[in-house]
Design a protein around this motif. Structure first.
Motif, PDB file in Angstrom:
ATOM      1  N   SER A   2     -82.058  26.445 -16.918  1.00 41.39           N
ATOM      2  CA  SER A   2     -80.738  26.149 -16.363  1.00 41.39           C
ATOM      3  C   SER A   2     -81.562  26.195 -14.578  1.00 41.39           C
ATOM      4  O   SER A   2     -82.757  27.086 -14.706  1.00 41.39           O
ATOM      5  N   SER A  58     -76.580  23.112 -11.116  1.00 42.75           N
ATOM      6  CA  SER A  58     -75.575  23.282 -10.784  1.00 42.75           C
ATOM      7  C   SER A  58     -75.373  24.160  -9.870  1.00 42.75           C
ATOM      8  O   SER A  58     -76.210  24.852  -9.468  1.00 42.75           O
ATOM      9  N   CYS A 102     -78.045  18.741  -4.876  1.00 40.54           N
ATOM     10  CA  CYS A 102     -78.146  18.598  -5.923  1.00 40.54           C
ATOM     11  C   CYS A 102     -78.225  17.043  -6.797  1.00 40.54           C
ATOM     12  O   CYS A 102     -78.904  17.082  -7.488  1.00 40.54           O
ATOM     13  N   LEU A 123     -80.524  16.198  -9.371  1.00 42.46           N
ATOM     14  CA  LEU A 123     -80.438  16.305 -10.886  1.00 42.46           C
ATOM     15  C   LEU A 123     -80.985  15.148 -11.617  1.00 42.46           C
ATOM     16  O   LEU A 123     -81.477  15.639 -12.532  1.00 42.46           O
ATOM     17  N   LYS A 138     -82.925  16.268 -14.761  1.00 40.71           N
ATOM     18  CA  LYS A 138     -81.796  15.496 -16.549  1.00 40.71           C
ATOM     19  C   LYS A 138     -83.214  15.518 -17.012  1.00 40.71           C
ATOM     20  O   LYS A 138     -83.289  15.505 -17.926  1.00 40.71           O
ATOM     21  N   THR A 154     -79.950  21.834 -17.110  1.00 39.59           N
ATOM     22  CA  THR A 154     -78.758  21.893 -16.100  1.00 39.59           C
ATOM     23  C   THR A 154     -78.987  22.001 -14.479  1.00 39.59           C
ATOM     24  O   THR A 154     -79.279  23.290 -14.477  1.00 39.59           O
TER      25      THR A 154
END
Ligand code: ADP
Length: 275
Positions: free
Chosen positions: A170, A133, A118, A122, A126, A131
């Motif tokens: 996501s 996670s 992650c 990220l 981003k 998103t």
């Protein structure tokens, strides 16, 4: 008597056929090994100049040589990195095909690996407003014994795609325990995205080598078409299974299982260290 002779002929034909099959299998195995060693040597020869190109392009990229020129340097670096990725993918694929990939055994933290993946993805997520996670079920052991490099490779191949093919929304990673006994634990990993999805007719082909969704997709997104096929080989050679479900315009879910030996601290501290 004639019948007995014909049966005898049949049996000796079958025996001869069996021997020919064994010989053919040996030849295939030998040629796969030769191919693997040829590719290893070649890749070493190719890697050296690519690294020189990448190294000097990186140095140039740090200098202000003009907006247009800096853009050219960026393109050289990105093309060089793609070439290196393709080289590694081809080499891994060939190793897996000829059963020459060595799987190491180390204590592995599943939570740690998911966290690192992650952290790595990220910035990219981003930048696209996605998103990213992960969730690790409580019953997943803190430490298991497995090959962290190969596990990371399978998950990053899937997560990399998930981010690449998701314009917004996501990407979620889940890990849960499927079953365990005294010696081993089977863990399932699931990567769910809200991306472009994969059409029904292409779904069955995504794990095949050099398979991409189409010329248009390749042009838009790049890639080698080897990532998922490598992931499938790694998972299967570790006794696991990989599957995908998807809906166009809604997203895709890739799941795979992997069996790990349980980590036994006492056993490990009693073991004679290799010198
Ligand atoms: P590539 O290097 O092209 O990404 P892969 O083997 O990793 O090769 O993937 C094969 C193809 O499967 C991709 O080109 C893409 O068309 C499709 N694909 C893989 N993952 C996804 C995803 N999460 N969403 C939509 N399409 C996907």
């Amino acid at each position: 008597l004639e019948y007995a002779i014909s049966v005898f002929d049949d049996i000796s034909n079958i025996k001869q056929f069996e021997n020919e099959l064994i010989e053919a299998k040996k030849l295939v195995e030998e040629s796969l090994k030769l191919k693997e060693s040829f590719l290893s040597n070649m890749s070493h020869e190719i890697r050296t100049p690519i690294n020189a190109i990448l190294g000097f392009a990186e140095l140039l990229g740090k200098r202000d040589i003009g907006t247009e020129e800096n853009e050219y340097v960026r393109i050289i670096r990105s093309a060089g990195e793609n070439l290196l990725r393709l080289l590694n993918d081809i080499l891994d694929f060939s190793k897996l095909e000829s059963n020459m990939m060595v799987f190491e055994e180390h204590p592995v933290s599943i939570d740690g690996i998911l966290n690192s993946i992650c952290v790595l993805y990220l910035p990219k997520a981003k930048s696209k407003g996605i998103t990213l996670s992960y969730e690790c079920d409580n019953n997943v052991p803190e430490v298991v014994i497995g090959d962290p490099v190969r596990l990371t490779q399978v998950i990053t191949n899937i997560v990399g795609n998930a981010i690449k093919f998701t314009p917004k929304g996501s990407v979620l990673i889940f890990a849960k325990m499927i079953s365990s006994n005294e010696k081993t634990s089977i863990i399932e990993f699931r990567i769910k995205d809200s991306g472009i999805g994969i059409s029904k007719d292409k779904l069955s082909r995504v794990f095949k080598r050099f398979e991409q969704a189409g010329v248009e997709t390749t042009r838009l997104y790049g890639g080698t078409g080897l990532g998922l096929s490598i992931a499938k080989h790694i998972v299967q050679s570790q006794g696991g299974e990989i599957t995908v479900t998807s809906e166009l315009g809604v997203g895709s879910i890739f799941s795979f299982t992997m069996e790990f030996a349980n980590f036994n601290e006492a056993e490990l501290s009693n073991a004679t260290p290799i010198e």
